[in-house]
Design an enzyme around this catalytic site. Structure first.
Site, PDB file in Angstrom:
ATOM      1  N   HIS A  28       0.804  -1.226   0.000  1.00  0.00           N
ATOM      2  CA  HIS A  28       0.000   0.000   0.000  1.00  0.00           C
ATOM      3  C   HIS A  28       0.833   1.272   0.000  1.00  0.00           C
ATOM      4  O   HIS A  28       0.269   2.363   0.076  1.00  0.00           O
ATOM      5  CB  HIS A  28      -0.951   0.009   1.198  1.00  0.00           C
ATOM      6  CG  HIS A  28      -2.161  -0.836   0.996  1.00  0.00           C
ATOM      7  ND1 HIS A  28      -3.283  -0.380   0.337  1.00  0.00           N
ATOM      8  CD2 HIS A  28      -2.421  -2.120   1.331  1.00  0.00           C
ATOM      9  CE1 HIS A  28      -4.189  -1.344   0.292  1.00  0.00           C
ATOM     10  NE2 HIS A  28      -3.694  -2.405   0.883  1.00  0.00           N
ATOM     11  N   LYS A 221      -8.159  14.273   4.177  1.00  0.00           N
ATOM     12  CA  LYS A 221      -7.384  13.025   4.181  1.00  0.00           C
ATOM     13  C   LYS A 221      -6.343  13.120   5.288  1.00  0.00           C
ATOM     14  O   LYS A 221      -6.180  14.179   5.910  1.00  0.00           O
ATOM     15  CB  LYS A 221      -6.720  12.782   2.828  1.00  0.00           C
ATOM     16  CG  LYS A 221      -5.858  13.943   2.316  1.00  0.00           C
ATOM     17  CD  LYS A 221      -5.350  13.648   0.917  1.00  0.00           C
ATOM     18  CE  LYS A 221      -6.419  13.868  -0.128  1.00  0.00           C
ATOM     19  NZ  LYS A 221      -6.485  12.832  -1.138  1.00  0.00           N
ATOM     20  N   ARG A 222      -5.676  12.023   5.545  1.00  0.00           N
ATOM     21  CA  ARG A 222      -4.614  12.017   6.560  1.00  0.00           C
ATOM     22  C   ARG A 222      -3.619  13.140   6.263  1.00  0.00           C
ATOM     23  O   ARG A 222      -3.249  13.371   5.119  1.00  0.00           O
ATOM     24  CB  ARG A 222      -3.918  10.652   6.515  1.00  0.00           C
ATOM     25  CG  ARG A 222      -2.809  10.452   7.515  1.00  0.00           C
ATOM     26  CD  ARG A 222      -2.443   8.955   7.568  1.00  0.00           C
ATOM     27  NE  ARG A 222      -2.105   8.422   6.263  1.00  0.00           N
ATOM     28  CZ  ARG A 222      -0.857   8.319   5.798  1.00  0.00           C
ATOM     29  NH1 ARG A 222       0.171   8.747   6.523  1.00  0.00           N
ATOM     30  NH2 ARG A 222      -0.619   7.784   4.608  1.00  0.00           N
ATOM     31  N   LYS A 227       1.161  14.201   1.013  1.00  0.00           N
ATOM     32  CA  LYS A 227      -0.177  14.537   0.506  1.00  0.00           C
ATOM     33  C   LYS A 227      -0.319  16.045   0.256  1.00  0.00           C
ATOM     34  O   LYS A 227      -1.267  16.481  -0.379  1.00  0.00           O
ATOM     35  CB  LYS A 227      -1.253  14.050   1.484  1.00  0.00           C
ATOM     36  CG  LYS A 227      -1.318  12.517   1.575  1.00  0.00           C
ATOM     37  CD  LYS A 227      -2.365  12.074   2.573  1.00  0.00           C
ATOM     38  CE  LYS A 227      -2.411  10.565   2.735  1.00  0.00           C
ATOM     39  NZ  LYS A 227      -2.985   9.867   1.577  1.00  0.00           N
ATOM     40  N   THR A 332      -8.540   6.685  -2.412  1.00  0.00           N
ATOM     41  CA  THR A 332      -9.925   6.325  -2.745  1.00  0.00           C
ATOM     42  C   THR A 332     -10.870   7.508  -2.568  1.00  0.00           C
ATOM     43  O   THR A 332     -11.958   7.513  -3.135  1.00  0.00           O
ATOM     44  CB  THR A 332     -10.423   5.150  -1.881  1.00  0.00           C
ATOM     45  OG1 THR A 332     -10.234   5.455  -0.490  1.00  0.00           O
ATOM     46  CG2 THR A 332      -9.690   3.867  -2.215  1.00  0.00           C
ATOM     47  N   LYS A 336     -14.452   8.758  -4.491  1.00  0.00           N
ATOM     48  CA  LYS A 336     -15.694   9.109  -3.788  1.00  0.00           C
ATOM     49  C   LYS A 336     -16.190  10.490  -4.207  1.00  0.00           C
ATOM     50  O   LYS A 336     -17.387  10.688  -4.423  1.00  0.00           O
ATOM     51  CB  LYS A 336     -15.459   9.055  -2.277  1.00  0.00           C
ATOM     52  CG  LYS A 336     -15.122   7.671  -1.751  1.00  0.00           C
ATOM     53  CD  LYS A 336     -14.550   7.726  -0.343  1.00  0.00           C
ATOM     54  CE  LYS A 336     -14.004   6.370   0.078  1.00  0.00           C
ATOM     55  NZ  LYS A 336     -13.254   6.416   1.340  1.00  0.00           N
TER      56      LYS A 336
END
Length: 549
Positions: A28, A221-222, A227, A332, A336
């Site tokens: 992952h 998100k985290r 990111k 993901t 969404k």
């Protein structure tokens, strides 16, 4: 292996054959810090027998490598499960590769990087057939039907039922209604209602008033440097500074925007916590600037979780998936957001690439450098003529000036880019990011064209179903066949009893059009799921009390 050897008494070769054929390894991340390495002394102290078996596995594997690649001795240390560091460490990812019959990544780019970077030697040892890809998916039952029931019902009204929730590929039929006036009107109203719901939540929980007619820009998100929430908030500061430079007449032409952030930082991740702190500090200044008003609002949605995502996701106009190219395995939330009628601004990373292929380049906003350029850019930061983008330099100067409070806590965040190599390429992608945001502003002003983009994108999201994903795992990795749901006159009642069978069948068929138990739940506005919950208690939980053994 321990159970098969010590408890079942199997010979090594038979136990190892069973183990390898049992396990598949889904990787992952390619981030080095996430590929765990466990201290040998710690394992020896806690799990002495397990460590013995790990050493035996490693010995047999290295002997196999030496036999097949006798002239590549240096490969032995590279692929050894035991890292010869101080102290020695067990490379858990290597153990997973060696102990599995298949290894897969979770998006096409990620799987390519797995094969060509972190597990490159293992591809040479085992051959390419051991390595494959299964792109992640999401369940439309939760992320469309439950999170956005009005949109689900609108789609069902055009497709003749809810079968698309089981076969998401049927969504492609929605594209036929892209020019249907009634469909477009309802689609637009649903999006606005979802934005009103998020605006109401924001006022009640965060105490911030936002205008639902603004463009809702969301990144939830985290919190992690790769990111790049820091790139987003730097972009927000840049937008704020540009607005401050404008005359009142110029500001009237600006597209109003609300920038939503949400997510949690790991407890010990100081840099991520500083990003959260900066977002909140910027929000305090921007949201109270009377010159700016509704032209820009900044909201950090506290205590983000999956349930809150069901409120947030349907409300987006644009969502941000802006990781440094080559660092995000898949993602993901990008799926969404698009499934709920929001467009993406993103880098060529993770599943963004496959989403682009499905929805079309005209219906996504891409920016930034590509993964193949990342290492050269990092090298250039240290050994080349590194120049900071002037607009980004102004953002940093504003932070350092104390505009957003004490600049001390933010020095590490700024210095990591200016003085310490900018590992995540914020400076390299900043101009491209800002320019792409301007394209979004212009595109959003044409509401009819924007609506066409969103409907088209929704209709082309059929590939990203978790059902497809699970089918691929079953076929390529698990080697199992699908099993049809049990019927009440079949073997299940004989084995488990009539009441238990009724519970199982009720759960499996709750979304069927001919299911009388839950049918009225779709006929009312059950946004909070109260009616569904009551029916669940009646048809499932209370039934368990009737079972006797």
């Amino acid at each position: 292996m321990r159970i098969l050897l010590d408890q079942e008494g199997l010979e090594w070769d038979e136990a190892w054959n069973i183990t390898q054929n049992t396990f598949g390894y889904t990787n992952h991340t390619v981030m080095p810090e996430a590929l765990e390495k466990w201290s040998v002394p710690l394992i020896q102290h806690l799990l002495h027998r397990h460590l013995q078996i790990i050493y035996d596995i490693n010995l047999q594997f290295l002997q196999y490598v030496e036999r097949n690649f006798p002239k590549e001795r240096e490969m032995l240390s590279r692929v050894s499960i035991i890292e010869e560091s101080e102290p020695k460490r067990v490379r858990m990812a290597y153990l997973a590769v060696i102990g599995s019959h298949k290894v897969n990544g979770v998006a096409e780019l990620h799987s390519d990087l797995v094969r060509t970077t972190i597990f490159k030697d293992f591809v040479k040892i085992y051959g390419p057939d051991k390595f494959t890809n299964v792109t992640n998916g999401i369940t439309p039952r939760r992320w469309l039907h439950q999170a956005n029931p009005r949109l689900s019902e609108l789609i069902a009204s055009k497709l003749g039922g809810h079968e698309f929730l089981r076969d998401l590929n049927l969504l492609h039929k929605v594209e036929a209604f892209v020019d249907d006036k009634e469909f477009r009107k309802e689609f637009r109203e649903i999006k606005y209602a979802n934005k009103v719901r998020l605006a109401k939540y924001t006022k009640e929980v965060e105490g911030i008033t936002v205008n639902p007619s603004s463009l809702f820009d969301i990144q939830v998100k985290r919190i992690h440097e790769y990111k790049r929430q820091q790139l987003n908030i730097f972009g927000v500061i840049h937008r704020y500074l540009e607005l401050k430079d404008m005359s009142p007449e110029e500001r009237k032409k600006v597209q109003p925007r609300v920038s939503f952030f949400g997510g949690k930082a790991a407890p010990g991740y100081w840099m991520a916590k500083m990003v959260i702190h900066l977002i909140n500090q910027v929000g305090k200044v921007v949201n109270n600037d009377k010159d700016i008003g509704d032209l820009l609002k900044v909201v950090f949605l506290s205590d983000y979780n999956v349930s809150k995502a069901e409120i947030i996701t349907p409300a987006s106009d644009i969502s941000e998936h802006i990781s440094t190219a080559g660092t995000e395995a898949s993602g993901t939330s990008n799926m969404k957001f698009v499934l709920n009628g929001g467009l993406i601004i993103g880098t060529c990373d993770g599943a963004n690439i496959e989403i682009t292929r499905e929805v079309g380049e005209d219906n996504i906003f891409l920016f930034g450098n590509l993964s193949e350029d990342v290492e050269d850019l990092r090298h250039h930061h240290f050994y080349g003529d590194f120049q900071l983008d002037p607009s980004l330099k102004r953002v940093f100067d504003t932070i350092r000036s104390g505009t957003f409070g004490d600049a001390g806590p933010f020095s590490g965040l700024v210095d990591s880019i200016v003085d310490h190599g900018d590992y995540y390429l914020v400076s390299d992608d900043f101009k491209s990011y800002v320019d792409t945001q301007k394209l979004i502003d212009e595109a959003y002003k044409d509401q009819e064209a924007w609506l066409t983009k969103t409907i088209t994108a929704v209709s082309r999201m059929g590939f990203f179903s978790s059902d497809r994903c699970i089918d691929e795992y079953a076929e390529m990795i698990w080697n199992v066949e699908p099993l049809p749901p049990p019927k009440q006159n079949g073997a299940l009642p004989q084995a488990m009893g009539e009441i238990y069978t009724e519970i199982v069948v009720s759960c499996l068929t709750c979304l069927d059009d001919d299911n009388n138990d839950f049918e009225e739940c779709g006929d009312v506005d059950d946004v909070d799921g109260v009616l569904v919950g009551v029916k669940y208690i009646e048809k499932v939980l209370l039934k368990f009390n009737e079972i006797s053994v």
